[in-house]
Enzyme design. Structure first.
Site, short mmCIF file in Angstrom:
data_model
loop_
_atom_site.label_atom_id
_atom_site.label_comp_id
_atom_site.label_asym_id
_atom_site.label_seq_id
_atom_site.Cartn_x
_atom_site.Cartn_y
_atom_site.Cartn_z
N GLU A 139 -21.47 21.38 19.45
CA GLU A 139 -21.61 21.74 18.04
C GLU A 139 -23.09 21.78 17.64
O GLU A 139 -23.52 22.70 16.92
CB GLU A 139 -20.82 20.76 17.18
N GLU A 159 -12.16 18.20 21.25
CA GLU A 159 -11.52 17.49 20.13
C GLU A 159 -10.00 17.66 20.11
O GLU A 159 -9.26 16.69 19.90
CB GLU A 159 -12.13 17.95 18.80
#
Length: 285
Positions: A139, A159
Site C-alpha cells: 500500500e 488482507e
C-alpha cells in the site's frame, strides 16, 4: 550541507541533519539533492511502528519544505522493504514508541499521511524494494512514483486471506495503476507476487539483481535532479491532478500549469545550456 555537482558522488550516502524527523525506526541520509528515507526495523522486516510512521510523516513534510531536495528515495534496511502494520507495536508493545503514539493520537490522519494515502509529496518519490513488500508495504508502494525491485522482492495484499480489508488505499489506487483484472486478482486472492510478475503487470518499473535496487533508484534520482525542479514538480502535479479529468479538462489544466513554467528563468537557462553544450544551472526561478 553544500551540494556536490551531480554525478561526482559515490554510492554511499552521507548523514545530514535529520533532527526534526529521524526516529528509532526511520533513518535519513542526503545524497546530493536526494533525500534517502530508510525504514529501519529489520528484525521485524520493517513493519510499521509508531516511530517509523512519525518519522515517515515528518520526512515527507521536511522534503516538501526544503527546496534543495529535488527527489526522495524510499527503501528498507536489512534486505526487506516493509511487511506492513505491526499491530503489537502500534498497540503499545514498543516502549520506545510512547512519545510517537501521542503524536498519532493527536493527529488521527498522521499514519495515513505517512503511508502516502492522504499526502502526495511534490518531489518525485522513487522506491527501492528488496525482499518483502507486502500488505501495508504494497500500500505504501502505491504512493510512490517510480519503483525499482530486487529479483527476490515479494509483493502482495494479504488482507482478505485474514478476513481484513486493505484500507490503505489499495481498492482505489491499485486499479488506477495497473490493469483492473490484475488489481482485482491481487486484492481478492491475497497471494504473493514475485518481482518478475510485479514487473509484468506494471506494479514496478525495474527489476534488478538483489542488493542493487537502491543503487538503481539513486541513479534514477540523479537524472531527475539534473532536470529543472520547477518543471519536474509541475509535471508530476499535472499527471496526478488530471487523472480524474476528462481529456478536454485535462488538456486545459495542463496548459494552465505548463505555460508559466515555459516563462521561467529556469526554462531560459535550459535552452541556453543546450545551445552552449553545457550542464544547466537551475535556480528555481
Amino acid at each position: 550541507m553544500a551540494e556536490r555537482p551531480i554525478g561526482t558522488e559515490s554510492i554511499d550516502t552521507e548523514p545530514f541533519d535529520t533532527e526534526p524527523f529521524a526516529t528509532e525506526h526511520l533513518t535519513a541520509h542526503r545524497r546530493d539533492a536526494t533525500l534517502v528515507l530508510t525504514l529501519n526495523r529489520p528484525a521485524a522486516r520493517n513493519a510499521f511502528s509508531p516511530s517509523m510512521l512519525v518519522g515517515l510523516h515528518d520526512g515527507w513534510m521536511a522534503a516538501d519544505r526544503d527546496d534543495t531536495i529535488r527527489s526522495i528515495v524510499l527503501t528498507g534496511a536489512g534486505g526487506a522493504f516493509c511487511a506492513g502494520m505491526d499491530l503489537k507495536a502500534l498497540g503499545g508493545a514498543d516502549p520506545e514508541g510512547e512519545n510517537h503514539r501521542e503524536r498519532l493520537k493527536a493527529d488521527p490522519d498522521l499514519h495515513w499521511k505517512a503511508m502516502l494515502r492522504h499526502h502526495r509529496p511534490r518531489k518525485p518519490v522513487i522506491a527501492a524494494v528488496e525482499g518483502p513488500c507486502v500488505a501495508g508495504g504494497t500500500e505504501l508502494l502505491q504512493g510512490t512514483d517510480i519503483r525499482v525491485a530486487g529479483t527476490s522482492a515479494v509483493f502482495g495484499l494479504f488482507e482478505v486471506g485474514r478476513g481484513l480489508f486493505p484500507i490503505g488505499g489499495s481498492t482505489v489506487r491499485l486499479p488506477r495503476q495497473i490493469p483492473r483484472t490484475h488489481a482485482l486478482e491481487m486484492l481478492l486472492t491475497g497471494r504473493p507476487y514475485s518481482a518478475d510478475e510485479a514487473l509484468r503487470i506494471g506494479l514496478v518499473g525495474h527489476v534488478v539483481p538483489d542488493g542493487t535496487a537502491l543503487e538503481r533508484a539513486l541513479a534514477i534520482a540523479a537524472r531527475v535532479n539534473a532536470c529543472g525542479p520547477l518543471a519536474v514538480e509541475a509535471v508530476k502535479a499535472s499527471v496526478y491532478d488530471s487523472a480524474e479529468l476528462t481529456e478536454t479538462e485535462g488538456l486545459a489544466a495542463e496548459l494552465a500549469r505548463g505555460w508559466p513554467i515555459l516563462a521561467t528563468e529556469d526554462a531560459r537557462e535550459g535552452l541556453r545550456a543546450f545551445a552552449e553544450k553545457r550542464e544547466p544551472r537551475y535556480r528555481r526561478a
